[in-house]
Scaffold this active site. Structure first.
Site, PDB file in Angstrom:
ATOM      1  N   GLN A  94      59.059 -25.423 -52.761  1.00  0.00           N
ATOM      2  CA  GLN A  94      57.784 -25.681 -53.420  1.00  0.00           C
ATOM      3  C   GLN A  94      57.441 -27.162 -53.236  1.00  0.00           C
ATOM      4  O   GLN A  94      58.148 -28.037 -53.738  1.00  0.00           O
ATOM      5  CB  GLN A  94      57.822 -25.356 -54.908  1.00  0.00           C
ATOM      6  CG  GLN A  94      56.439 -25.471 -55.545  1.00  0.00           C
ATOM      7  CD  GLN A  94      56.442 -25.287 -57.039  1.00  0.00           C
ATOM      8  OE1 GLN A  94      56.930 -26.139 -57.766  1.00  0.00           O
ATOM      9  NE2 GLN A  94      55.893 -24.178 -57.512  1.00  0.00           N
TER      10      GLN A  94
ATOM     11  N   TYR B  32      48.618 -29.745 -61.868  1.00  0.00           N
ATOM     12  CA  TYR B  32      48.965 -30.819 -60.936  1.00  0.00           C
ATOM     13  C   TYR B  32      47.802 -31.085 -59.966  1.00  0.00           C
ATOM     14  O   TYR B  32      46.700 -30.614 -60.163  1.00  0.00           O
ATOM     15  CB  TYR B  32      50.277 -30.490 -60.242  1.00  0.00           C
ATOM     16  CG  TYR B  32      51.432 -30.439 -61.220  1.00  0.00           C
ATOM     17  CD1 TYR B  32      51.757 -31.556 -61.997  1.00  0.00           C
ATOM     18  CD2 TYR B  32      52.180 -29.276 -61.417  1.00  0.00           C
ATOM     19  CE1 TYR B  32      52.787 -31.516 -62.931  1.00  0.00           C
ATOM     20  CE2 TYR B  32      53.214 -29.233 -62.353  1.00  0.00           C
ATOM     21  CZ  TYR B  32      53.510 -30.351 -63.100  1.00  0.00           C
ATOM     22  OH  TYR B  32      54.523 -30.318 -64.028  1.00  0.00           O
TER      23      TYR B  32
ATOM     24  N   ARG C  91      51.121 -21.500 -55.008  1.00  0.00           N
ATOM     25  CA  ARG C  91      51.181 -21.048 -56.398  1.00  0.00           C
ATOM     26  C   ARG C  91      49.902 -21.463 -57.113  1.00  0.00           C
ATOM     27  O   ARG C  91      49.435 -22.595 -56.969  1.00  0.00           O
ATOM     28  CB  ARG C  91      52.385 -21.656 -57.121  1.00  0.00           C
ATOM     29  CG  ARG C  91      52.702 -20.939 -58.435  1.00  0.00           C
ATOM     30  CD  ARG C  91      53.898 -21.537 -59.157  1.00  0.00           C
ATOM     31  NE  ARG C  91      54.643 -20.502 -59.845  1.00  0.00           N
ATOM     32  CZ  ARG C  91      55.414 -20.726 -60.923  1.00  0.00           C
ATOM     33  NH1 ARG C  91      55.547 -21.935 -61.411  1.00  0.00           N
ATOM     34  NH2 ARG C  91      56.065 -19.733 -61.476  1.00  0.00           N
TER      35      ARG C  91
ATOM     36  N   GLY D 140      61.846 -17.072 -64.129  1.00  0.00           N
ATOM     37  CA  GLY D 140      62.278 -18.459 -64.195  1.00  0.00           C
ATOM     38  C   GLY D 140      63.507 -18.630 -65.065  1.00  0.00           C
ATOM     39  O   GLY D 140      64.641 -18.499 -64.593  1.00  0.00           O
TER      40      GLY D 140
END
Length: 372
Positions: free
Chosen positions: A97, A186, A234, A324
């Site tokens: 990622q 982000y 993502r 996760g």
């Protein structure tokens, strides 16, 4: 009938099951690169059909969390090679990622102590909006993010190139592909979300095509370097993490993105449902609409358990299911799901930083029962 334990062809890579280990920051990279302990951590969890690593910053400027392994230097590439070799030796598949936090950073992490860069000059200032950086005494701590500097229009090409460079370095490090981090507040989402993006240039918020431009240019730059079958992204539709405000055009925005990414035949789209983190839930019919707009591989993460994941797979709404935190304390998560074995609880105090405790010392269920 499709289940979590069926194999899956991901752009020519045969995944042994449909369980994905979702990206999770663990902040164990004291030197800024993956080490033997990092490799051990991922090797232990290579029973997943697909592993997506913790976010790896594409540049020092993209960093917003101390002690995470980056991917902009030779030492970092070498460190990640240990990880990819470890996972491949176990027959696993692993994507990196690649990450730029934008405004979610602090001057103590930035080159020369400069301001973080973003689509805006407005900082995130709610209770959750912290960077794991260094306080005034130089101690690692969660601190208030610094006021960002808006990227000039002619600077954006450099940041796009950083994503492309990171994709190339990831392949050099042995990764099977990259997942651009376009979620969770982000940098990519800071351009996409009009409650944050206050620009008036060609990357501004006034037109949908302009707001999605940064995302699509970053994807296209990565594709140009490593090929579309190795590029994924993502997204977090309806997410509100780090002061991403809700806006009337959310559905239109993400369905447009879905359509555009479908044209590019990327490896997959990975949707993060932030309802498990307190955000507004996605509308009940949104996943079906997204699926209609995007015919490629779709992964869903966020608050799933095995039963719900299986139902979504059977309904054809997703192809792969990501987990996760369950992977933290259950390195053998797939086998626990397969046999209905109980899940161990993770020590939340050891999520970030520290030693092997709470990182690589969680036993498998078989080891626990053998010792009993």
């Amino acid at each position: 009938m499709t289940s979590l334990f069926d194999a899956y062809n991901l752009s020519g890579r045969l995944l042994r099951n449909r369980v994905v280990m979702a990206p999770m920051t663990r902040a164990r990279a004291a030197e800024g690169w993956a080490d033997d302990e990092t490799a051990r951590y991922y090797r232990q969890r290579a029973n997943a059909g697909l592993i997506v690593t913790e976010g790896t910053p594409i540049s020092q400027q993209g960093q917003g969390f101390a002690f995470v392994p980056g991917i902009w230097s030779a030492d970092q590439i070498k460190g990640w090679r240990k990880v990819t070799d470890a996972v491949h030796e176990q027959g696993g598949t692993i994507f990196a990622q690649i990450w730029h936090v934008g405004r979610m950073s602090h001057v103590s992490l930035q080159p020369g102590g400069g301001a973080p860069v973003s689509s805006t000059t407005t900082p995130a200032r709610d209770e959750m909006s912290k960077a794991f950086a260094f306080d005034l005494d130089g101690r690692p701590s969660f601190v208030e993010t610094s006021v960002p500097r808006a990227l000039a229009t002619d600077e954006i090409a450099r940041v796009i190139a950083d994503f492309a460079d990171a994709a190339s370095r990831a392949v050099e490090a042995g990764f099977d592909g990259v997942e651009l981090h376009g979620a969770n507040g982000y940098l990519i989402e800071q351009f996409l979300n009009p409650t944050v993006n206050d620009r008036t240039d060609k990357y501004g918020a006034l037109k949908l095509e302009d707001r999605v431009r940064f995302l699509l240019e970053a994807v296209d730059a990565a594709i140009a370097r490593i090929g579309n079958s190795k590029v994924a992204i993502r997204l977090s539709p309806f997410g509100q993490l780090f002061q991403m405000g809700l806006y009337p055009e959310i559905e239109e925005t993400y369905l447009h993105v879905a359509s555009e990414l479908g044209k590019r035949s990327i490896a997959y789209i990975h949707i993060m449902d932030q309802a498990s983190r307190g955000a507004s839930p996605m509308p009940p019919d949104f996943l079906a609409k997204f699926r209609h707009a995007y015919s490629g591989t779709l992964i869903l993460a966020g608050g799933l358990d095995a039963a719900r994941a299986d139902q979504l797979l059977r309904d054809g709404l997703i192809d792969l299911a990501a987990f996760g935190q369950p992977f933290i304390a259950n390195p053998d998560l797939v086998e626990r799901f397969r046999h209905g074995w109980p899940l161990a609880e993770a020590d939340s105090s050891a999520f970030y930083g520290g030693s092997s405790h709470g990182y690589t010392d969680y036993p498998t269920y078989s080891a626990v029962t053998a010792a009993a």
